[in-house]
Design an enzyme around this catalytic site. Structure first.
Site: not given
Length: 405
Positions: A80, A174
């Site tokens: 991400d 994350e």
């Protein structure tokens, strides 16, 4: 065989921004597009049992090719990108042999990246860089890490190098603190691991912030402005007053190194009600405790001034400093430093001014320091990646595995 830069440029074409307001896993469906592409590539390379689990985590394994008794090593990166800036329609540009001058990212919008403002550029004179067009972030955090692990794995398999078991994982979310929320350490099967997640390629980092979050709700009293005297309590003005009660120089723009901060990263609302979201960070747990008390004291002051319940403040711990855990077995750091020496790198360890998936995993029992990727100034339009360092990162991962034999 696709090289690390080709991979990286492909991966940044996927918009994988995570969503801090979502409670699903992954927090945004679009992360799954890259996850499935990675599984496809992993299978083509020869990584075994590659799959995406129900939470959007990608797992895969490279079986040992030796009878020697070696530990299983994990390598982890996240897919991400930060919600701080758009990662959609990224237009990367390669600058060859950077000359040390200002870099015009977007001439039409007069967006310039200057080494005077961003000194790390001075350390990359003569290097090849990948920059943005000034309208999005780049995604080096952490698609550089993903590309480096994938290129390492392909080289390891294609060249039939001798090695122990390698465990690979790519996580979603994350950037919103949920990358390892559903991570299955038992299934992963590593004896220890490394996150490959940002920073100088010669860094092996094993201390990070202790982290907390504060969610603030301000309850005002909305009255018609024409008859508001003595009655109105404007939640937005109270929010500003609350913020001014916190130590003014403990914010990210005034801190560095081991200095902690509180960071107001979301604020919204109107006269009747407003919301504020802070992250609170410090390498020292005791100082972090004092910082959290600052929020409590400010809340008490406002409630005494405007009435009970004007402010509701909820503080929660997010992750902790992993240094005390890693120092119990510094061999996982020392072997990386030795590998760096072999490659002619001057190794260094610096305090991470943030957190990684490795912090969460270390607290759950899987020791996991962080390796640099060659990505800099993440989470915004001035993000860039150093091609030279990305290529060295692949060599470093191979050297670490080689030195395990």
């Amino acid at each position: 065989m696709m090289n690390v830069i080709e991979r990286f440029l492909k991966y940044v074409s996927y918009d994988t921004m995570s969503d801090p307001l979502s409670h699903s896993a992954p927090s945004s469906e679009k992360q799954l597009a890259l996850a499935h592409e990675l599984v496809k590539e992993m299978r083509e390379i020869g990584i075994q049992e590659a799959h995406v689990d129900e939470y959007g985590i990608v797992y895969g394994w490279i079986p040992a090719t030796t009878n020697k008794s070696l530990p299983a090593i994990g390598l982890i990166a996240h897919m991400d990108t930060s919600p701080d800036m758009s990662g959609e329609n990224v237009k990367p540009r390669i600058i060859r042999d950077y000359d040390g001058n200002d870099i015009v990212l977007n001439e039409e919008q007069s967006i310039v990246m200057s080494p005077q403002e961003f000194p790390s550029l001075k350390e990359h004179i003569g290097h090849d860089l990948i920059v943005t067009d000034g309208t999005t972030l780049l995604g080096a955090d952490d698609k550089a890490g993903v590309a480096e692990i994938m290129s390492f794995a392909e080289t390891l398999i294609k060249e039939q190098r001798e090695h122990g078991k390698i465990c690979i994982a790519f996580t979603p979310d994350e950037e919103v603190g949920r990358g390892t929320e559903h991570f299955d350490i038992g299934k992963f099967g590593a004896d220890f691991a490394y996150t490959v997640d940002g920073g100088m390629v010669n860094s092996i980092d094993y201390e990070n912030f202790n982290a907390a979050a504060a969610q603030i709700i301000i309850n005002g009293k909305s009255i018609h402005p024409g008859s508001a005297k003595g009655k109105m309590v404007n939640a937005l003005l109270v929010a500003m007053e609350f913020h001014q009660l916190l130590p003014q120089f403990e914010n990210p723009a005034c801190t560095e190194g081991y200095e902690g901060f509180h960071h107001l990263h979301q604020m919204s609302g109107g006269c009747e009600q407003a919301q504020m979201e802070y992250i609170i960070r410090n390498h020292d747990a005791e100082i972090l405790s004092r910082q959290k008390k600052d929020f409590v004291h400010a809340t008490d002051f406002i409630n005494q001034k405007y009435g009970a319940g004007t402010i509701v403040c909820e503080i929660s711990d997010t992750y902790g400093n992993i240094r005390s855990f890693i120092e119990k077995d510094m061999s996982i750091v020392e072997r990386v430093k030795k590998a760096m020496v072999e490659l002619g790198l001057d190794s260094q360890s610096t305090p991470i001014r943030g957190g990684t998936d490795g912090a969460m995993l270390t607290y759950r029992g899987l020791l996991c320091p962080n390796l640099g990727t060659g990505g800099y100034q993440c989470h915004g339009k001035y993000e860039y990646a150093c091609i030279n360092e990305m290529e060295i990162s692949v060599k470093l991962l191979l050297k670490i595995i080689e030195m395990m034999l």
